[in-house]
Design an enzyme around this catalytic site. Sequence first.
Site, PDB file in Angstrom:
ATOM      1  CB  VAL A   1      12.087  -7.015  25.758  1.00 53.92           C
ATOM      2  CG1 VAL A   1      10.975  -8.091  25.788  1.00 53.92           C
ATOM      3  CG2 VAL A   1      12.535  -6.791  24.339  1.00 53.92           C
ATOM      4  CB  ALA A   2      10.303  -5.096  30.659  1.00 49.77           C
ATOM      5  CB  CYS A   3      13.169  -7.616  33.550  1.00 53.59           C
ATOM      6  SG  CYS A   3      12.812  -6.372  34.804  1.00 53.59           S
ATOM      7  CB  SER A   4      13.406 -10.353  28.801  1.00 54.38           C
ATOM      8  OG  SER A   4      12.924 -11.191  29.832  1.00 54.38           O
TER       9      SER A   4
END
Length: 373
Positions: free
Chosen positions: A154-157
């Site tokens: 979830v990329a940066c999350s």
Amino acid sequence: MNKVVISGSGLYTPPYSVSNDELVNSYNSYVDLFNQQNAADIEAGATVAMAYSSSEFIEKASGIKSRYVMVKEGILDTDIMMPLIADKSSELLSMQAEMGINAAKQALEQANLTAEDIDLVIVACAYTQRAYPAIAIEIQQAMGTKGFAYDMLVACSSATFAIVNAVNAIRGGTANRVLVINPELTSPQINFRDRDSHFIFGDVATAVVVEREELSTSKRAFSVLSMRCLTDYSSNIRSNFGFVNRCDPENATTADKLFHQQGRKVFKELLPMIYQHLDAQFTDEQIKPEEFKRLWLHQANINMNLFVVKKLLGDNVEADKAPIVLDEYANTASAGSVIAFHKFNQDFKTGDLGLLCSFGAGYSIGSIVLEKC
């Protein structure tokens, strides 16, 4: 419903550091080379001349002063400008597994646990170096954990979303103790020839142990009081690299296959989403922002963090209220908020509240309210 705690955290810092000055010298040398090779087209207006970067520009725009990388060779060479990471045979541990295991061992030690106590491993990060077998299952086998394992992106999350998944697994009865590992190997996805993004990312690995509160013996445990996730599709932060790229040979290595973003649009669109998301969570939980001892925020850009802090807490907030680690580590994708948590939670006393929050591509926002046990 099972009560859940984060009982340990770990941080693996790669062996090599790259300063802003080193990056700028390499980048500006490439700019000279490009402008010389394309002088005629630039003069004719067919090609736009590349502009120099500077350490002052980087620090002012982002707050970043340096970054760590797993492999430094190649990054500063103007003929290469990427880390030269040798391919490994399938019998050897992948680089992300090595990174993740180093962080995981620290987290387990802090939680007073061994690998055999874990029954779920979640590897969550912006990129995994292969699709399958999952890096998480590779780590499960190498460490000797039980149960099951999987990867998620979830990329940066990714880190906060994975912690939410871990908590829900424990509350739902499918696991008792979970290792959440974030092996952020971001340097291969950096376009070191792009002035707006060549300085942004660094490599790192973090890990946390999530377990049922009644099982925990850790003195560093934090109870999970509240969790909230949000996604809203946007292409303003994007990487198009994937297995389908090989099917279009003419475009397989174009710049859009690396990280790229429209920074001003991200700032304008994502920031309101962040503080509206947090306002709603705090209202529902009847928590006032000033009740938090510390905010462990995503480490992408110092100006974004200062904006969020000011929106929540007003002016003249002490620096240790929302500690910054991106000056040393740069943007480490999902690991940034966990680095801040790992390095800045030792002074908490029973009942103190903290906020672990990430945000980024997707768009995505993940926020977790923690209370020191």
